[in-house]
Each structure stands twice: as structure tokens, then as C-alpha cells.
Design an enzyme around this catalytic site. Sequence first.
Site, PDB file in Angstrom:
ATOM      1  N   LYS A  14       0.813  -1.215   0.000  1.00  0.00           N
ATOM      2  CA  LYS A  14       0.000   0.000   0.000  1.00  0.00           C
ATOM      3  C   LYS A  14       0.849   1.268   0.000  1.00  0.00           C
ATOM      4  O   LYS A  14       0.478   2.257  -0.622  1.00  0.00           O
ATOM      5  CB  LYS A  14      -1.020  -0.014   1.136  1.00  0.00           C
ATOM      6  CG  LYS A  14      -0.431  -0.174   2.518  1.00  0.00           C
ATOM      7  CD  LYS A  14      -1.532  -0.510   3.504  1.00  0.00           C
ATOM      8  CE  LYS A  14      -1.047  -0.472   4.939  1.00  0.00           C
ATOM      9  NZ  LYS A  14       0.276  -1.052   5.212  1.00  0.00           N
ATOM     10  N   ARG A  49      -5.620   2.108  11.960  1.00  0.00           N
ATOM     11  CA  ARG A  49      -5.061   0.779  12.138  1.00  0.00           C
ATOM     12  C   ARG A  49      -5.806  -0.024  13.197  1.00  0.00           C
ATOM     13  O   ARG A  49      -5.443  -1.157  13.473  1.00  0.00           O
ATOM     14  CB  ARG A  49      -3.620   0.925  12.561  1.00  0.00           C
ATOM     15  CG  ARG A  49      -2.642   0.198  11.657  1.00  0.00           C
ATOM     16  CD  ARG A  49      -1.268   0.444  12.215  1.00  0.00           C
ATOM     17  NE  ARG A  49      -0.261  -0.337  11.586  1.00  0.00           N
ATOM     18  CZ  ARG A  49       0.459   0.075  10.541  1.00  0.00           C
ATOM     19  NH1 ARG A  49       0.216   1.229   9.984  1.00  0.00           N
ATOM     20  NH2 ARG A  49       1.412  -0.699  10.072  1.00  0.00           N
ATOM     21  N   ARG A  79      12.677  -6.969   2.120  1.00  0.00           N
ATOM     22  CA  ARG A  79      12.761  -5.519   2.275  1.00  0.00           C
ATOM     23  C   ARG A  79      13.877  -5.119   3.253  1.00  0.00           C
ATOM     24  O   ARG A  79      14.592  -4.153   3.024  1.00  0.00           O
ATOM     25  CB  ARG A  79      11.405  -5.002   2.769  1.00  0.00           C
ATOM     26  CG  ARG A  79      11.264  -3.514   2.771  1.00  0.00           C
ATOM     27  CD  ARG A  79       9.820  -3.100   2.882  1.00  0.00           C
ATOM     28  NE  ARG A  79       9.293  -3.288   4.232  1.00  0.00           N
ATOM     29  CZ  ARG A  79       8.061  -2.954   4.602  1.00  0.00           C
ATOM     30  NH1 ARG A  79       7.237  -2.435   3.722  1.00  0.00           N
ATOM     31  NH2 ARG A  79       7.655  -3.140   5.833  1.00  0.00           N
ATOM     32  N   ARG A 132      13.942  -3.738   6.271  1.00  0.00           N
ATOM     33  CA  ARG A 132      13.912  -2.553   7.120  1.00  0.00           C
ATOM     34  C   ARG A 132      14.252  -2.974   8.553  1.00  0.00           C
ATOM     35  O   ARG A 132      14.224  -4.165   8.856  1.00  0.00           O
ATOM     36  CB  ARG A 132      12.496  -1.971   7.047  1.00  0.00           C
ATOM     37  CG  ARG A 132      12.430  -0.482   7.206  1.00  0.00           C
ATOM     38  CD  ARG A 132      11.045   0.017   6.858  1.00  0.00           C
ATOM     39  NE  ARG A 132      10.039  -0.463   7.805  1.00  0.00           N
ATOM     40  CZ  ARG A 132       8.727  -0.409   7.586  1.00  0.00           C
ATOM     41  NH1 ARG A 132       8.268   0.100   6.477  1.00  0.00           N
ATOM     42  NH2 ARG A 132       7.893  -0.854   8.488  1.00  0.00           N
ATOM     43  N   ARG A 137       4.052  -8.358  13.801  1.00  0.00           N
ATOM     44  CA  ARG A 137       3.281  -7.321  13.096  1.00  0.00           C
ATOM     45  C   ARG A 137       2.106  -7.918  12.339  1.00  0.00           C
ATOM     46  O   ARG A 137       1.033  -7.312  12.246  1.00  0.00           O
ATOM     47  CB  ARG A 137       4.193  -6.531  12.157  1.00  0.00           C
ATOM     48  CG  ARG A 137       4.818  -5.356  12.909  1.00  0.00           C
ATOM     49  CD  ARG A 137       6.020  -4.788  12.234  1.00  0.00           C
ATOM     50  NE  ARG A 137       5.806  -4.403  10.879  1.00  0.00           N
ATOM     51  CZ  ARG A 137       6.730  -4.533   9.913  1.00  0.00           C
ATOM     52  NH1 ARG A 137       7.902  -5.034  10.198  1.00  0.00           N
ATOM     53  NH2 ARG A 137       6.456  -4.141   8.703  1.00  0.00           N
TER      54      ARG A 137
HETATM   55  P1  ADP Z   1       3.884  -1.661   7.544  1.00  0.00           P
HETATM   56  O1  ADP Z   1       2.899  -1.288   6.486  1.00  0.00           O
HETATM   57  O2  ADP Z   1       5.003  -2.484   7.007  1.00  0.00           O
HETATM   58  O3  ADP Z   1       3.258  -2.204   8.782  1.00  0.00           O
HETATM   59  P2  ADP Z   1       4.149   1.101   8.402  1.00  0.00           P
HETATM   60  O4  ADP Z   1       5.194   1.988   7.863  1.00  0.00           O
HETATM   61  O5  ADP Z   1       2.746   1.366   8.023  1.00  0.00           O
HETATM   62  O6  ADP Z   1       4.631  -0.353   8.002  1.00  0.00           O
HETATM   63  O7  ADP Z   1       4.211   1.081  10.013  1.00  0.00           O
HETATM   64  C1  ADP Z   1       5.386   0.802  10.721  1.00  0.00           C
HETATM   65  C2  ADP Z   1       5.130   0.829  12.233  1.00  0.00           C
HETATM   66  O8  ADP Z   1       4.696   2.153  12.637  1.00  0.00           O
HETATM   67  C3  ADP Z   1       4.026  -0.090  12.745  1.00  0.00           C
HETATM   68  O9  ADP Z   1       4.500  -1.396  12.970  1.00  0.00           O
HETATM   69  C4  ADP Z   1       3.590   0.633  14.046  1.00  0.00           C
HETATM   70  O10 ADP Z   1       4.490   0.390  15.096  1.00  0.00           O
HETATM   71  C5  ADP Z   1       3.702   2.094  13.683  1.00  0.00           C
HETATM   72  N1  ADP Z   1       2.435   2.692  13.181  1.00  0.00           N
HETATM   73  C6  ADP Z   1       2.210   3.157  11.917  1.00  0.00           C
HETATM   74  N2  ADP Z   1       0.968   3.645  11.800  1.00  0.00           N
HETATM   75  C7  ADP Z   1       0.361   3.480  13.002  1.00  0.00           C
HETATM   76  C8  ADP Z   1      -0.930   3.777  13.524  1.00  0.00           C
HETATM   77  N3  ADP Z   1      -1.899   4.320  12.761  1.00  0.00           N
HETATM   78  N4  ADP Z   1      -1.187   3.474  14.821  1.00  0.00           N
HETATM   79  C9  ADP Z   1      -0.264   2.918  15.598  1.00  0.00           C
HETATM   80  N5  ADP Z   1       0.977   2.612  15.178  1.00  0.00           N
HETATM   81  C10 ADP Z   1       1.303   2.885  13.895  1.00  0.00           C
END
Ligand code: ADP
Length: 184
Positions: A14, A89, A128, A130, A141
Amino acid sequence: MTKLIFLGAPGAGKGTQAQILAENLGIPHISTGEILRNSIADGTPLGIKAKGYVDNGDLVPDELILDLIKERLGQEDAQKGWILDGFPRNVPQADFLTNLLQELHQICTGVINFDVPDDVLLKRLLARGRKDDNEEVITHRLEVYRQQTAPLIDYYEKHQLLKNVNGDRELSQISQELETIVKS
Ligand code: ADP
């Protein structure tokens, strides 16, 4: 006016698609994950609070995210459109957003759910590499996604906003489908 929420598991693609589509449409791509990673790298107060959660693959507490989203969607450039990537989320975040959009007189035009099988997700995330992409954190996750984020699929189906997209295809095929959805 395009105001889209992108839903999907970690590794569903996404973020990549949000970036491409937002650039094509000239609207902001708002990624909470990216905001958090930048804050952590810069050592801001938000970053310091968020770091442990992000490193472990847990969601950061809602209170760290909600004000940030409110502030961001109120900005000038967000009035003509946006793509939200990684927010909401969980159900409380989605309820907050529903109320916030009402307050801001904004309308979400759709929710795109990126559908990708688990084995493909795992492969992509391991490739990836990261910092939060080691196998243990990835597994966690994915669990957090199933428990807290996946219920939003039903949530937005009930709001009649949901559109499923097969995310297990070539990048360009997915981008093309998204362009078509946006135009329809
Ligand atoms: P991915 O899509 O690989 O999960 P993201 O970049 O969207 O990666 O998110 C990385 C991390 O950032 C998540 O694992 C979480 O810890 C935090 N995070 C991102 N967005 C939110 C959110 N809306 N609420 C809570 N934590 C978030």
C-alpha cells in the site's frame, strides 16, 4: 476529489502504491509509519515515545497518532485530497477518523483493501530488510494486523466504502487498477 484510505497487511504494497497514485494526482500521501520513522530518526519527542513500539512491531498508543492526523488533515494541501496509508489501524482510530472528517467537512471517497496471501507478505517483508523487518518482529506485526487492523475491512464494508484490490500482481497492473478506480 480523491480522499482514499489504503488498508492492508504489512508488506501488502500500500505504501508503494499510495506514493505513486498521490504523486500522479498531486495530493499528499500521508503515511503514519513514515512520519513515525522520520520522528525516530530525528529524535523528536514523538519519536522518542514511539521508538520502542515500532521496534517491537506493536502499534504506538492512539494518543500519539490522533492529534498528528487531526493536524495533518487540517492543513491547506489536504483540502483538495489525500491518501491515508497506515491509518486507521484499529477500530478506535477509525471511529476517531469518521468523527474528524465530519468535523472538518471532508468526505472519504473510498477505502482500498490490498489483498495479499500470507506467504507472499512474509517473503516481501524479509526481502525488504527494514529495521523492523526481522522474522520475529514481522510475525508479530502480522498478528497485530490480524487482531487489530483486519476488523476494519468489515467496518468499511458496512460504511459501503470498501473496494478490494488483488495486491499479488505486478506493480504496474495494480497502479492501473487504482487509476481506473479513482476515475470511476
Ligand atoms: P507496515 O505497512 O510495514 O506495517 P508502516 O510503515 O505502516 O509499516 O508502520 C510501521 C510501524 O509504525 C508499525 O508497525 C507501528 O508500530 C507504527 N504505526 C504506523 N501507523 C500506526 C498507527 N496508525 N497506529 C499505531 N501505530 C502505527
